[in-house]
Write a protein that holds these residues in place. Sequence first.
Motif, PDB file in Angstrom:
ATOM      1  N   PRO A 147      11.410  16.637  -9.515  1.00  0.00           N
ATOM      2  CA  PRO A 147      10.091  16.008  -9.612  1.00  0.00           C
ATOM      3  C   PRO A 147       9.312  16.074  -8.300  1.00  0.00           C
ATOM      4  CG  PRO A 147      11.828  14.357  -9.741  1.00  0.00           C
ATOM      5  CD  PRO A 147      12.494  15.691  -9.749  1.00  0.00           C
ATOM      6  N   GLN A 148      10.020  16.154  -7.162  1.00  0.00           N
ATOM      7  CA  GLN A 148       9.321  16.255  -5.876  1.00  0.00           C
ATOM      8  C   GLN A 148       8.576  17.590  -5.770  1.00  0.00           C
ATOM      9  OE1 GLN A 148      12.577  15.136  -6.048  1.00  0.00           O
ATOM     10  NE2 GLN A 148      11.962  13.003  -5.805  1.00  0.00           N
ATOM     11  N   VAL A 149       9.176  18.652  -6.291  1.00  0.00           N
ATOM     12  CA  VAL A 149       8.515  19.961  -6.279  1.00  0.00           C
ATOM     13  C   VAL A 149       7.268  19.912  -7.153  1.00  0.00           C
ATOM     14  CG1 VAL A 149       8.752  22.389  -6.941  1.00  0.00           C
ATOM     15  CG2 VAL A 149      10.652  21.217  -5.805  1.00  0.00           C
ATOM     16  N   ARG A 150       7.399  19.343  -8.348  1.00  0.00           N
ATOM     17  CA  ARG A 150       6.246  19.254  -9.253  1.00  0.00           C
ATOM     18  C   ARG A 150       5.156  18.357  -8.669  1.00  0.00           C
ATOM     19  NH1 ARG A 150      10.501  18.138 -12.724  1.00  0.00           N
ATOM     20  NH2 ARG A 150       9.580  16.143 -13.328  1.00  0.00           N
ATOM     21  N   ALA A 151       5.554  17.287  -7.981  1.00  0.00           N
ATOM     22  CA  ALA A 151       4.574  16.384  -7.366  1.00  0.00           C
ATOM     23  C   ALA A 151       3.813  17.086  -6.247  1.00  0.00           C
ATOM     24  CB  ALA A 151       5.266  15.135  -6.833  1.00  0.00           C
ATOM     25  N   ARG A 152       4.514  17.879  -5.435  1.00  0.00           N
ATOM     26  CA  ARG A 152       3.835  18.614  -4.372  1.00  0.00           C
ATOM     27  C   ARG A 152       2.877  19.642  -4.951  1.00  0.00           C
ATOM     28  NH1 ARG A 152       3.168  16.777   0.542  1.00  0.00           N
ATOM     29  NH2 ARG A 152       4.785  17.531   1.889  1.00  0.00           N
ATOM     30  N   LEU A 153       3.285  20.257  -6.054  1.00  0.00           N
ATOM     31  CA  LEU A 153       2.393  21.200  -6.725  1.00  0.00           C
ATOM     32  C   LEU A 153       1.171  20.466  -7.254  1.00  0.00           C
ATOM     33  CD1 LEU A 153       2.044  24.153  -7.665  1.00  0.00           C
ATOM     34  CD2 LEU A 153       3.149  23.472  -9.800  1.00  0.00           C
ATOM     35  N   LEU A 165      -2.367  22.878 -14.664  1.00  0.00           N
ATOM     36  CA  LEU A 165      -2.853  21.489 -14.623  1.00  0.00           C
ATOM     37  C   LEU A 165      -2.525  20.751 -15.914  1.00  0.00           C
ATOM     38  CD1 LEU A 165      -6.320  21.769 -12.866  1.00  0.00           C
ATOM     39  CD2 LEU A 165      -4.312  20.523 -12.082  1.00  0.00           C
ATOM     40  N   ALA A 166      -2.663  21.430 -17.044  1.00  0.00           N
ATOM     41  CA  ALA A 166      -2.334  20.799 -18.327  1.00  0.00           C
ATOM     42  C   ALA A 166      -0.856  20.432 -18.379  1.00  0.00           C
ATOM     43  CB  ALA A 166      -2.694  21.737 -19.482  1.00  0.00           C
ATOM     44  N   ALA A 167       0.002  21.314 -17.885  1.00  0.00           N
ATOM     45  CA  ALA A 167       1.443  21.016 -17.866  1.00  0.00           C
ATOM     46  C   ALA A 167       1.746  19.842 -16.939  1.00  0.00           C
ATOM     47  CB  ALA A 167       2.232  22.248 -17.437  1.00  0.00           C
ATOM     48  N   LEU A 168       1.058  19.768 -15.811  1.00  0.00           N
ATOM     49  CA  LEU A 168       1.274  18.656 -14.885  1.00  0.00           C
ATOM     50  C   LEU A 168       0.748  17.342 -15.458  1.00  0.00           C
ATOM     51  CD1 LEU A 168       0.435  20.407 -11.510  1.00  0.00           C
ATOM     52  CD2 LEU A 168       2.678  19.544 -12.236  1.00  0.00           C
ATOM     53  N   ARG A 169      -0.351  17.390 -16.199  1.00  0.00           N
ATOM     54  CA  ARG A 169      -0.883  16.174 -16.830  1.00  0.00           C
ATOM     55  C   ARG A 169       0.075  15.650 -17.894  1.00  0.00           C
ATOM     56  NH1 ARG A 169      -6.337  19.062 -16.603  1.00  0.00           N
ATOM     57  NH2 ARG A 169      -7.283  18.124 -14.761  1.00  0.00           N
ATOM     58  N   ALA A 170       0.840  16.546 -18.503  1.00  0.00           N
ATOM     59  CA  ALA A 170       1.802  16.141 -19.526  1.00  0.00           C
ATOM     60  C   ALA A 170       3.102  15.619 -18.915  1.00  0.00           C
ATOM     61  CB  ALA A 170       2.109  17.320 -20.457  1.00  0.00           C
ATOM     62  N   ASP A 171       3.295  15.860 -17.626  1.00  0.00           N
ATOM     63  CA  ASP A 171       4.510  15.412 -16.934  1.00  0.00           C
ATOM     64  C   ASP A 171       4.461  13.898 -16.776  1.00  0.00           C
ATOM     65  OD1 ASP A 171       6.575  14.887 -15.017  1.00  0.00           O
ATOM     66  OD2 ASP A 171       6.400  16.954 -14.320  1.00  0.00           O
ATOM     67  N   GLU A 172       5.505  13.218 -17.181  1.00  0.00           N
ATOM     68  CA  GLU A 172       5.507  11.749 -17.146  1.00  0.00           C
ATOM     69  C   GLU A 172       6.195  11.150 -15.933  1.00  0.00           C
ATOM     70  OE1 GLU A 172       6.997  10.323 -20.857  1.00  0.00           O
ATOM     71  OE2 GLU A 172       5.416  11.312 -22.003  1.00  0.00           O
ATOM     72  N   HIS A 173       6.707  11.982 -15.038  1.00  0.00           N
ATOM     73  CA  HIS A 173       7.376  11.430 -13.856  1.00  0.00           C
ATOM     74  C   HIS A 173       6.338  10.725 -12.982  1.00  0.00           C
ATOM     75  CE1 HIS A 173       9.707  11.076 -10.186  1.00  0.00           C
ATOM     76  NE2 HIS A 173      10.778  11.222 -10.973  1.00  0.00           N
ATOM     77  N   PRO A 174       6.628   9.511 -12.517  1.00  0.00           N
ATOM     78  CA  PRO A 174       5.642   8.730 -11.747  1.00  0.00           C
ATOM     79  C   PRO A 174       5.140   9.429 -10.482  1.00  0.00           C
ATOM     80  CG  PRO A 174       7.596   7.406 -12.214  1.00  0.00           C
ATOM     81  CD  PRO A 174       7.857   8.766 -12.742  1.00  0.00           C
ATOM     82  N   ASP A 175       6.007  10.172  -9.789  1.00  0.00           N
ATOM     83  CA  ASP A 175       5.576  10.869  -8.573  1.00  0.00           C
ATOM     84  C   ASP A 175       4.544  11.945  -8.891  1.00  0.00           C
ATOM     85  OD1 ASP A 175       7.312   9.306  -7.108  1.00  0.00           O
ATOM     86  OD2 ASP A 175       8.880  10.845  -6.975  1.00  0.00           O
ATOM     87  N   VAL A 176       4.756  12.638  -9.996  1.00  0.00           N
ATOM     88  CA  VAL A 176       3.819  13.691 -10.401  1.00  0.00           C
ATOM     89  C   VAL A 176       2.488  13.073 -10.819  1.00  0.00           C
ATOM     90  CG1 VAL A 176       3.420  15.580 -12.025  1.00  0.00           C
ATOM     91  CG2 VAL A 176       5.713  15.208 -11.091  1.00  0.00           C
ATOM     92  N   VAL A 177       2.551  11.987 -11.568  1.00  0.00           N
ATOM     93  CA  VAL A 177       1.333  11.307 -12.027  1.00  0.00           C
ATOM     94  C   VAL A 177       0.526  10.825 -10.821  1.00  0.00           C
ATOM     95  CG1 VAL A 177       0.471   9.293 -13.287  1.00  0.00           C
ATOM     96  CG2 VAL A 177       2.351  10.644 -14.235  1.00  0.00           C
ATOM     97  N   ARG A 178       1.200  10.202  -9.845  1.00  0.00           N
ATOM     98  CA  ARG A 178       0.521   9.714  -8.640  1.00  0.00           C
ATOM     99  C   ARG A 178      -0.102  10.847  -7.835  1.00  0.00           C
ATOM    100  NH1 ARG A 178       5.014   7.163  -6.326  1.00  0.00           N
ATOM    101  NH2 ARG A 178       5.637   6.274  -8.264  1.00  0.00           N
ATOM    102  N   ALA A 179       0.661  11.922  -7.636  1.00  0.00           N
ATOM    103  CA  ALA A 179       0.151  13.049  -6.844  1.00  0.00           C
ATOM    104  C   ALA A 179      -1.054  13.695  -7.525  1.00  0.00           C
ATOM    105  CB  ALA A 179       1.247  14.084  -6.639  1.00  0.00           C
ATOM    106  N   LEU A 180      -0.986  13.830  -8.842  1.00  0.00           N
ATOM    107  CA  LEU A 180      -2.095  14.428  -9.583  1.00  0.00           C
ATOM    108  C   LEU A 180      -3.331  13.530  -9.525  1.00  0.00           C
ATOM    109  CD1 LEU A 180      -2.876  16.877 -11.253  1.00  0.00           C
ATOM    110  CD2 LEU A 180      -2.105  15.665 -13.281  1.00  0.00           C
ATOM    111  N   ALA A 181      -3.128  12.228  -9.682  1.00  0.00           N
ATOM    112  CA  ALA A 181      -4.257  11.289  -9.616  1.00  0.00           C
ATOM    113  C   ALA A 181      -4.896  11.313  -8.236  1.00  0.00           C
ATOM    114  CB  ALA A 181      -3.789   9.885  -9.970  1.00  0.00           C
TER     115      ALA A 181
END
Length: 195
Positions: A147-153, A165-181
């Motif tokens: 999830p750290q790799v996906r969050a950095r991406l 971006l669509a795949a990252l928006r579908a990711d439910e891991h909190p770190d990814v959601v925070r990084a994307l937001a």
Amino acid sequence: PDVNSRLAGRLLMIAENPARNEHDQAELASQDPLSRGRLDMGAKGLPMQALVVAASAASSAAAAGGLPTHAVQRLVTHAVRLLHSPDREASKHGAFALALASRSQPSPATYTTALVVHPNDEVRVIAAATAALDEITQRILVADSSPQVRARLASRAPELAADILAALRADEHPDVVRALASSTAESGSKPTRAT
């Protein structure tokens, strides 16, 4: 760019031949596991740090034509050697140098491939955060198990392709959601979560 080009060449020479004095040699000798007292003033890390700064300067010098081909090859050779080191710190320095080198070359896949397939997730995080990413590399990183790799991406949202971006928006891991937001808020648009 011209100054960075000259600086990159000089720092590459330091990375290849750090010219250690007797104090540096004593420090390195104290690193033995059986040594009673250990000194750490940075002599061991100097070549690695010089290589990373040389890669950064080469990246900045790309506007002036960058480094000569043989210098880039030497830089990449040293970076790959560090990347495959069993020492985690050396591996991370090699990853940074390769990621920065990828920004100054016309074909980023040449360098980033070594980073995105590395078994160490810290190296893949560096690739997601720093390297020049083409769409194939983005697809590899968005499917990464860490999830750290996906969050950095996700922190690089403005640079990513729409399907990534669509795949990252579908990711439910909190770190990814925070990084994307955070990334989309900085770029002026609001993220929309896929359901």
